[in-house]
Design an enzyme around this catalytic site. Sequence first.
Site, PDB file in Angstrom:
ATOM      1  N   ASP A   1       0.816  -1.222   0.000  1.00 26.07           N
ATOM      2  CA  ASP A   1       0.000   0.000   0.000  1.00 26.07           C
ATOM      3  C   ASP A   1       0.851   1.273   0.000  1.00 26.07           C
ATOM      4  OD1 ASP A   1      -2.261  -1.692   0.268  1.00 26.07           O
ATOM      5  OD2 ASP A   1      -1.880  -1.796   2.417  1.00 26.07           O
TER       6      ASP A   1
ATOM      7  N   GLY B   1       0.779   1.547  -7.528  1.00 30.44           N
ATOM      8  CA  GLY B   1      -0.044   1.639  -8.740  1.00 30.44           C
ATOM      9  C   GLY B   1       0.140   2.978  -9.426  1.00 30.44           C
TER      10      GLY B   1
ATOM     11  N   ASN C   1      -4.998 -10.546  -3.991  1.00 31.08           N
ATOM     12  CA  ASN C   1      -4.876  -9.940  -2.654  1.00 31.08           C
ATOM     13  C   ASN C   1      -4.389  -8.498  -2.789  1.00 31.08           C
ATOM     14  OD1 ASN C   1      -2.416 -10.900  -3.631  1.00 31.08           O
ATOM     15  ND2 ASN C   1      -1.654 -11.604  -1.668  1.00 31.08           N
TER      16      ASN C   1
ATOM     17  N   GLY D   1      -4.150  -4.632  -4.388  1.00 30.54           N
ATOM     18  CA  GLY D   1      -5.102  -3.651  -4.889  1.00 30.54           C
ATOM     19  C   GLY D   1      -4.326  -2.409  -5.281  1.00 30.54           C
ATOM     20  N   HIS D   2      -4.208  -2.184  -6.579  1.00 35.39           N
ATOM     21  CA  HIS D   2      -3.473  -1.014  -7.044  1.00 35.39           C
ATOM     22  C   HIS D   2      -4.451   0.045  -7.533  1.00 35.39           C
ATOM     23  CE1 HIS D   2       0.587  -3.248  -7.702  1.00 35.39           C
ATOM     24  NE2 HIS D   2       0.279  -3.065  -6.443  1.00 35.39           N
TER      25      HIS D   2
ATOM     26  N   ARG E   1       3.105 -29.487  -5.226  1.00 37.42           N
ATOM     27  CA  ARG E   1       3.109 -30.067  -6.574  1.00 37.42           C
ATOM     28  C   ARG E   1       1.779 -30.712  -6.951  1.00 37.42           C
ATOM     29  NH1 ARG E   1       8.457 -33.048  -4.897  1.00 37.42           N
ATOM     30  NH2 ARG E   1       7.165 -33.062  -3.047  1.00 37.42           N
TER      31      ARG E   1
ATOM     32  N   GLY F   1     -11.102  -3.028   2.156  1.00 35.75           N
ATOM     33  CA  GLY F   1     -11.736  -1.883   2.819  1.00 35.75           C
ATOM     34  C   GLY F   1     -11.377  -1.758   4.287  1.00 35.75           C
ATOM     35  N   ARG F   2     -10.492  -2.641   4.780  1.00 30.41           N
ATOM     36  CA  ARG F   2     -10.138  -2.587   6.202  1.00 30.41           C
ATOM     37  C   ARG F   2      -9.344  -1.317   6.517  1.00 30.41           C
ATOM     38  NH1 ARG F   2      -6.896  -8.106   7.099  1.00 30.41           N
ATOM     39  NH2 ARG F   2      -6.233  -7.644   4.977  1.00 30.41           N
TER      40      ARG F   2
ATOM     41  N   LEU G   1       3.606  12.442   0.407  1.00 31.11           N
ATOM     42  CA  LEU G   1       4.270  13.438   1.252  1.00 31.11           C
ATOM     43  C   LEU G   1       3.264  14.494   1.711  1.00 31.11           C
ATOM     44  CD1 LEU G   1       6.992  14.372   2.425  1.00 31.11           C
ATOM     45  CD2 LEU G   1       7.309  15.771   0.381  1.00 31.11           C
TER      46      LEU G   1
ATOM     47  N   VAL H   1       3.030  14.008  -4.508  1.00 33.03           N
ATOM     48  CA  VAL H   1       2.444  14.950  -3.550  1.00 33.03           C
ATOM     49  C   VAL H   1       0.919  15.036  -3.680  1.00 33.03           C
ATOM     50  CG1 VAL H   1       4.521  16.351  -3.211  1.00 33.03           C
ATOM     51  CG2 VAL H   1       3.013  16.877  -5.124  1.00 33.03           C
ATOM     52  N   GLY H   2       0.320  14.020  -4.306  1.00 34.96           N
ATOM     53  CA  GLY H   2      -1.141  13.995  -4.457  1.00 34.96           C
ATOM     54  C   GLY H   2      -1.526  12.803  -5.308  1.00 34.96           C
TER      55      GLY H   2
HETATM   56  P1  IMP Z   1      -2.758 -12.838   2.074  1.00 34.99           P
HETATM   57  O1  IMP Z   1      -1.772 -12.316   1.056  1.00 34.99           O
HETATM   58  O2  IMP Z   1      -4.184 -12.587   1.678  1.00 34.99           O
HETATM   59  O3  IMP Z   1      -2.492 -14.266   2.434  1.00 34.99           O
HETATM   60  O4  IMP Z   1      -2.555 -11.989   3.424  1.00 34.99           O
HETATM   61  C1  IMP Z   1      -1.348 -12.071   4.176  1.00 34.99           C
HETATM   62  C2  IMP Z   1      -0.964 -10.711   4.751  1.00 34.99           C
HETATM   63  O5  IMP Z   1      -0.589  -9.843   3.696  1.00 34.99           O
HETATM   64  C3  IMP Z   1      -2.105 -10.001   5.489  1.00 34.99           C
HETATM   65  O6  IMP Z   1      -1.549  -9.247   6.528  1.00 34.99           O
HETATM   66  C4  IMP Z   1      -2.674  -9.066   4.428  1.00 34.99           C
HETATM   67  O7  IMP Z   1      -3.322  -7.967   4.990  1.00 34.99           O
HETATM   68  C5  IMP Z   1      -1.396  -8.658   3.723  1.00 34.99           C
HETATM   69  N1  IMP Z   1      -1.604  -8.244   2.330  1.00 34.99           N
HETATM   70  C6  IMP Z   1      -1.860  -9.020   1.274  1.00 34.99           C
HETATM   71  N2  IMP Z   1      -1.953  -8.284   0.161  1.00 34.99           N
HETATM   72  C7  IMP Z   1      -1.723  -7.015   0.516  1.00 34.99           C
HETATM   73  C8  IMP Z   1      -1.626  -5.782  -0.217  1.00 34.99           C
HETATM   74  O8  IMP Z   1      -1.766  -5.715  -1.437  1.00 34.99           O
HETATM   75  N3  IMP Z   1      -1.361  -4.676   0.529  1.00 34.99           N
HETATM   76  C9  IMP Z   1      -1.148  -4.728   1.858  1.00 34.99           C
HETATM   77  N4  IMP Z   1      -1.215  -5.842   2.569  1.00 34.99           N
HETATM   78  C10 IMP Z   1      -1.489  -6.978   1.914  1.00 34.99           C
END
Ligand code: IMP
Length: 431
Positions: free
Chosen positions: A14, A18, A39, A41-42, A145, A302-303, A332, A414-415
């Site tokens: 994060d 992206g 997992n 998100g860009h 495997r 969304g956490r 920044l 910066v934005g």
């Molecule tokens: P998993 O990749 O879903 O197995 O999650 C394992 C850990 O990586 C958890 O703490 C997730 O919150 C974190 N995580 C996975 N993908 C991202 C991402 O793109 N950004 C930030 N944290 C991530």
Amino acid sequence: MANVTVLVGAQWGDEGKGKVIDVLTERAEWVVRYQGGNNAGHTVEIAGARHVLHLIPSGIFRPPTRCVIGNGVVVDPLALRDEIAEVRQAGIPVDGRLFLSDRAHLVLPYHRAFDAGRERALGQGERIGTTQRGIGPAYVDKAMRVGLRAAALADPDFPMEIRRRLEAANVQLRQQGHAPFEVEPLAEKLSAAAAELAPSVADTAWMLDEACRRGERILFEGAQGTMLDVDFGTYPFVTSSNATAGGACTGSGLPPNRIGRVIGVLKAYTTRVGEGPFPTELNDAVGEELRRVGGEYGATTGRPRRCGWFDAVVARYSARINGVDEWALTKLDVLDGFETVRICVAYEHGGRRLETVPADLRVLAACRPVYEDHPGWRQPLRHIRSPADLPPLARSYLVRIEELTGVPIGILSVGPGRENTIVLPRPGIPA
Ligand code: IMP
């Protein structure tokens, strides 16, 4: 720009990769994902519209750049199909521009079910806080495997193979007391997605090597970050792949001697989603302010993200593990309103000063950050287009980050917009 550049997250993900990739893609013919899955998100903002990508490299928004999902990525075919549809809906051409490695492993619905089930079964303090996208279990199958690779999407026997696997997963799910899948409708859905994706499956390692030989520029897009790397992160509170620069080679098939440059992406402060140690975390009003001003909520789940001050120990560690040539420093402007900005320059543990990240999680969890305080610049930075126009206090904050990490800053954000990005002609903030 070197012909082959790897861009990696230098913190816990994060960092705003992206956006930086979107800016760099202007100068690349290929953008490649090499690890992780949906997992990630860009977020990319173009002309005020916000787009979130999970599997497709962000280069897709810069036609005619071509995009590769490499062999090191684990791919949920249903998620990829939906994402392609969304990109098309935004008016972006995808055909002939997106290629999926035939060696990439598939994330299937039972991987998601096992991911969620395992998290539920773990107790407080043990839970990883995964995104529950099935990433860990898919990599388990790869290492065991027994995984299914993207090459299978084009196999006429795919529907049969999927039924067989869903039936087998149902046995396990029943044993664990979970509801089984309805095999037939799910197998049909997956087979339809396979048919849609099959034309983009290719030997992408070969394609990339050919592109390299033609002198085309390739940009590797890391997902997650160094501290979530399965080897170098805060294990076991990590993701299941190599998010660090080395992963670009194993995750794409391009050999190490092709890599010309590594850019590390750092946020001007630190965030983390999910569980695990985080030495500079702020559980107070300052942490809340960083979350509010920075809009720190997960792009995938969304956490709310955990927030804290800039950690130079983590940045220094990342610089070395990844061989970072220059930093792209993001967000920044989020620090504009703070009276004081702090930098963690070292950790203290049991009366000892630590300069790098310890492997032992119990040690890391007990580390106290050693802070250095910097007066805030207290003025908006969004309009700034040249480092020479930065207020002196902002400049000294950046110069200090360069000193502490031994790596110059080459890109400054910066934005959120493309226009809020300063690419320095030569890395290094003028003091
Ligand atoms: P998993 O990749 O879903 O197995 O999650 C394992 C850990 O990586 C958890 O703490 C997730 O919150 C974190 N995580 C996975 N993908 C991202 C991402 O793109 N950004 C930030 N944290 C991530």
